[in-house]
Design an enzyme around this catalytic site. Structure first.
Site, PDB file in Angstrom:
ATOM      1  N   HIS A 360       0.801  -1.221   0.000  1.00  0.00           N
ATOM      2  CA  HIS A 360       0.000   0.000   0.000  1.00  0.00           C
ATOM      3  C   HIS A 360       0.833   1.269   0.000  1.00  0.00           C
ATOM      4  O   HIS A 360       0.299   2.345   0.243  1.00  0.00           O
ATOM      5  CB  HIS A 360      -0.902   0.049   1.242  1.00  0.00           C
ATOM      6  N   LYS A 548      -8.378  13.844   4.598  1.00  0.00           N
ATOM      7  CA  LYS A 548      -7.603  12.604   4.521  1.00  0.00           C
ATOM      8  C   LYS A 548      -6.585  12.605   5.656  1.00  0.00           C
ATOM      9  O   LYS A 548      -6.422  13.625   6.336  1.00  0.00           O
ATOM     10  CB  LYS A 548      -6.882  12.473   3.171  1.00  0.00           C
ATOM     11  N   ARG A 549      -5.923  11.487   5.846  1.00  0.00           N
ATOM     12  CA  ARG A 549      -4.857  11.399   6.843  1.00  0.00           C
ATOM     13  C   ARG A 549      -3.836  12.508   6.594  1.00  0.00           C
ATOM     14  O   ARG A 549      -3.543  12.833   5.443  1.00  0.00           O
ATOM     15  CB  ARG A 549      -4.184  10.021   6.716  1.00  0.00           C
ATOM     16  N   LYS A 554       0.924  14.164   1.295  1.00  0.00           N
ATOM     17  CA  LYS A 554      -0.438  14.482   0.840  1.00  0.00           C
ATOM     18  C   LYS A 554      -0.635  15.991   0.651  1.00  0.00           C
ATOM     19  O   LYS A 554      -1.617  16.435   0.092  1.00  0.00           O
ATOM     20  CB  LYS A 554      -1.468  13.909   1.820  1.00  0.00           C
ATOM     21  N   THR A 656      -8.520   6.555  -2.073  1.00  0.00           N
ATOM     22  CA  THR A 656      -9.908   6.123  -2.299  1.00  0.00           C
ATOM     23  C   THR A 656     -10.862   7.288  -2.032  1.00  0.00           C
ATOM     24  O   THR A 656     -11.979   7.286  -2.544  1.00  0.00           O
ATOM     25  CB  THR A 656     -10.289   4.928  -1.394  1.00  0.00           C
ATOM     26  N   LYS A 660     -14.546   8.562  -3.848  1.00  0.00           N
ATOM     27  CA  LYS A 660     -15.800   8.901  -3.142  1.00  0.00           C
ATOM     28  C   LYS A 660     -16.296  10.275  -3.572  1.00  0.00           C
ATOM     29  O   LYS A 660     -17.492  10.476  -3.786  1.00  0.00           O
ATOM     30  CB  LYS A 660     -15.568   8.848  -1.627  1.00  0.00           C
TER      31      LYS A 660
END
Length: 822
Positions: A360, A548-549, A554, A656, A660
């Protein structure tokens, strides 16, 4: 309540809820609290689920299917009540029944805590996969840990993240069953003694260990309208002997509770802070604990129906979700060698046909490595087995690459004082998959290149997906009903059918309906923000969302630096044309991750300045959603106009959240990273906003080490102004040095670390240009609506049903199970 919505008996359901409240709480329904009503409704629903659950277990016994055991440290399930009602096809009927007696299902659902069993995308993917397996009719057990407090409940105090325990079990959880009859002993520490058994055989005996009992709690995973109920098996720890009264009576109070403390610590929190030795030990113990318990239960289940352990690969597959469960390789070997009495060759043959590995991450630091000293001390027998696996694998490397010690250094499982878990997973696994096409290609060419060259047949790609039942049918009922009205309800179990929406993208009436639904969802979220943040946001503004995390790759920092830049622009040019924007953030940062936590403080500090500046006439609002989780995420996805997927290209495995948002008609602002690449292929360049360097460009800069952010700082005055505001007290008047570490991370001042590791300044101008295009495009409401509808219409590929079917076809080879209900 009866077996399906088709024969739903409203009167019986109301009576069942009333009687359950009476029996559980000795109260009339009108006296019960909302929490008590939630519990009662859940128990009535669980009653229906249990009939299907029993029928599913009977089908497993009768049909003897191959079973996938999905092993994951995280299962971010989200609330169960609403999702179970959707999948039982009883949601609307139950809602109406409750309304008849003056109860609101939305309020009741809100009483359910989010089970604190996961944190980020890894755990949510596992949850989607479990739901898809049940809906598609495949036999599966999820295997994880029943964390008492999860990662943590996030509170924001003075703009800082504060971690407090997430006591999700305080009222009990109605959708779980304790199964003490399936408890197993898990051993830590001690030493291994050998006995010569003759005929060249040696017996290994583990002694002097501490142990705990693993007790499973089963949670039902309900398939959609098919009576299939799979099981999430999460393990709690209990002391083997419990309170030691004799030690207590002798005054040795610590000894009296030693076993209780060991058990409690194992299941207290997800991802203990491992910046110290005790944290590392606890994390390894957690991994071994749930893996060993799950394997013991799986093998006991197999032996109940089969005599020959050599048939295990025909009936069980253990999918290791990232490196956390990789100790499963050695633990399965231990059980086969020491408890089943097999030869090494037979045990290895079975193991290597039973275990498969999903990678991952492209981030090297996330590929787990354990200090040999800790691993050997905590798991002495398991370590001996890892040592032998490594010895044999090094011989293979030497045979294939004679004299190439560099290959051994790069590929050995044990090297440089470390146990390399990803290497163990690849060596033993019969399948190694990435989770987006780009991610898999980078693994093959970069991080895992040597393994790919040696064993290319193992590598494959399975692009991630999401379940449309939760993230459209449940999260966005207005849009779900609209989709069904236009294309039928086939999309609920076959998301590819949603493509039939595409012709409506040019239809003016459909566009207006779509925009109206989006607006209603924005009003709903604005109300939530007012209640929880005290901030008034305009539903007519652009809802620009990044949830998100929180991790530096990110690039939440890029987002908030751009907000600071926009604010400067508006202050300098008050009359400039500007479509009002609401920037919405939501994220948890790991407790020990300093820069991530500082980024949360920066977002909140910027919000405080901008939201209170009346001179900008509400052109920008900044909101940080506290304690981001599945339940509030569902509302956020439904309301978003813009989906920020802005990771440094080559760093995000898949994502993901991007899917969504797309499903709910948001337009993606993103880099060509992870699954964004495949989304771009599905929806086309006119319906996404792509910016920034490509993964090849990023990787080239990393190899050449030729990127200098200082050059950008010196030549771009807008960027220089924004960065200077980090350290001149503009957003931290009481401590101008507060954000110095963020400033240093971008410019490498007073640091030995590579500057701007994630290329924030390199991509800043491209990002700002893309944001300008968004503002211009949003003004054309018809064009925006067309793009939004096309995003929803082209999201079919990104269903977890499709992903699971690919796992079944290419890796697991599971048969369908037919559940008959009388």
């Amino acid at each position: 309540m009866s077996k399906s919505a088709a024969v739903f008996n409203k009167k019986k359901f109301i009576n069942d809820v009333t009687e359950t409240v009476r029996h559980m709480y000795r109260k009339q329904l009108k006296e019960a609290s909302q929490q008590e009503i939630f519990q009662a409704v859940s128990y009535v629903v669980k009653d229906v689920v249990i009939d299907d659950w029993l029928a599913t277990q009977q089908a497993f016994d009768d049909q003897d299917p191959k079973i996938v055991y999905y092993m994951s440290m995280e299962f971010l399930m989200g609330r169960a009540l609403g999702n179970n009602l959707i999948n039982l096809k009883a949601y609307k009927e139950v809602k109406e029944a409750l309304e008849e007696i003056g109860l609101n299902l939305d309020v009741i659902e809100d009483q359910e805590p989010d089970p604190a069993l996961g944190n980020g995308g890894l755990g949510r993917l596992a949850a989607c996969f479990m739901e898809s397996l049940a809906t598609l009719g495949y036999a599966a057990y999820g295997c994880g840990i029943r964390y008492r407090y999860g990662m943590f409940k996030q509170q924001i105090s003075d703009g800082f993240q504060v971690e407090v325990p997430d006591n999700w079990l305080k009222n009990g959880y109605p959708f779980e069953l304790r199964r003490p009859e399936y408890s197993y002993e898990i051993k830590f520490g001690g030493y291994v003694r050998t006995e010569d058994m003759g005929n060249g055989n040696t017996r290994f005996i583990h002694e002097g260990y501490q142990s705990v009992m693993a007790i499973p709690y089963d949670m039902p995973i309900v398939g959609y309208d098919n009576h299939m109920v799979n099981t999430l098996m999460i393990w709690d720890a209990e002391p083997k002997e419990g309170f030691q009264l004799d030690s207590f009576d002798k005054g040795d109070y610590n000894k009296a509770v030693e076993q209780e403390n060991l058990a409690r610590n194992l299941v207290e929190v997800l991802y203990p802070n491992d910046n110290h030795i005790q944290g590392k030990e606890l994390r390894l113990k957690q991994q071994y604990f749930f893996v060993s318990a799950s394997l013991q239960r799986a093998i006991a289940r197999f032996k109940k129906h089969h005599e020959d352990i050599h048939q295990l690969p025909e009936k069980a597959v253990f999918q290791m979700n990232d490196t956390h469960p990789t100790v499963a390789v050695a633990e399965l070997m231990r059980i086969l060698l020491d408890e089943e009495g097999l030869s090494w060759e037979d045990a290895w043959d079975i193991t290597t046909h039973c275990v498969a590995y999903t990678n991952h991450t492209i981030m090297a630091e996330a590929l787990e490595k354990w200090p040999i000293e800790i691993f050997q001390r905590l798991l002495p027998r398991v370590y001996q087995i890892v040592e032998e696996i490594n010895r044999r694998f090094v011989l293979q490397i030497q045979e294939q690459y004679p004299g190439n010690n560099d290959k051994i250094a790069k590929m050995a499982i044990l090297y440089d004082g470390q146990v390399k878990m990803a290497h163990l997973a690849i060596v033993a696994g019969y399948s190694v998959n990435g989770v987006a096409r780009l991610h898999t290609e980078i693994l093959k060419k970069e991080q895992l290149k040597d393994f790919y060259e040696m064993m290319p047949q193992k590598f494959n790609n399975k692009t991630n997906g999401i379940t449309q039942r939760r993230f459209l049918a449940h999260a966005n009922p207005l849009l779900a009903d609209w989709v069904t009205a236009h294309v039928g309800e086939g999309w609920i179990t076959d998301l590819s059918q949603i493509r039939k929406l595409a012709p409506y993208a040019d239809d003016k009436k459909a566009q207006q309906e779509f925009l109206k639904i989006k607006h209603q969802n924005k009003v709903r979220l604005a109300k939530y923000i007012k209640e929880h943040n005290g901030i008034d946001v305009d539903p007519d503004s652009i809802f620009d969302v990044q949830v998100k995390r929180l991790h530096e790759y990110k690039r939440q920092l890029l987002n908030i630096l751009h907000v600071m830049y926009l604010y400067n622009e508006i202050k300098e040019h008050p009359d400039m044309e500007f479509v009002p924007r609401t920037f919405i953030f939501g994220a948890k940062a790991a407790a020990g991750y300093k820069n991530a936590k500082l980024t949360i403080k920066l977002i909140n500090s910027v919000a405080e300045v901008i939201n209170n500046d009346k001179s900008i006439n509400n052109k920008i609002k900044v909101v940080f959603i506290e304690d981001y989780k599945v339940s509030n995420a569902e509302w956020i996805f439904a309301a978003a106009d813009v989906s920020e997927q802005i990771s440094t290209a080559s760093k995000e495995a898949s994502g993901t959240g991007n899917m969504k948002f797309m499903l709910n008609g948001a337009l993606t602002l993103g880099t060509m990273d992870g699954a964004n690449v495949e989304m771009y292929e599905e929806v086309g360049p006119d319906n996404m906003f792509i910016f920034g360097m490509s993964s090849d460009e990023v990787i080239a800069h990393e190899h050449n080490r030729d990127y200098d952010p200082m050059q950008i700082f010196n030549t771009d005055q807008d960027i220089r102004k924004v960065l200077t505001q980090l350290v001149n007290g503009f957003y931290s008047p009481n401590d101008s040095e507060l954000f110095r570490d963020l400033y240093n991370s971008l410019l490498n001042t007073h640091s030995t670390q590579y500057a701007d590791t994630y290329f924030i300044l390199a991509d800043f101008r491209s990002y700002a240009e893309a944001q300008k295009k968004i503002m211009e495009y949003y003004k054309n409401r018809s064009a925006w609506a067309k793009s939004a509808i096309l995003n929803t219409a082209h999201s079919g590929k990104f269903s977890s049903d499709r992903t699971i079917q690919e796992y079944v076809d290419d890796i697991w080879h599971l048969p369908k199970v037919k559940v008959d209900v009388e």
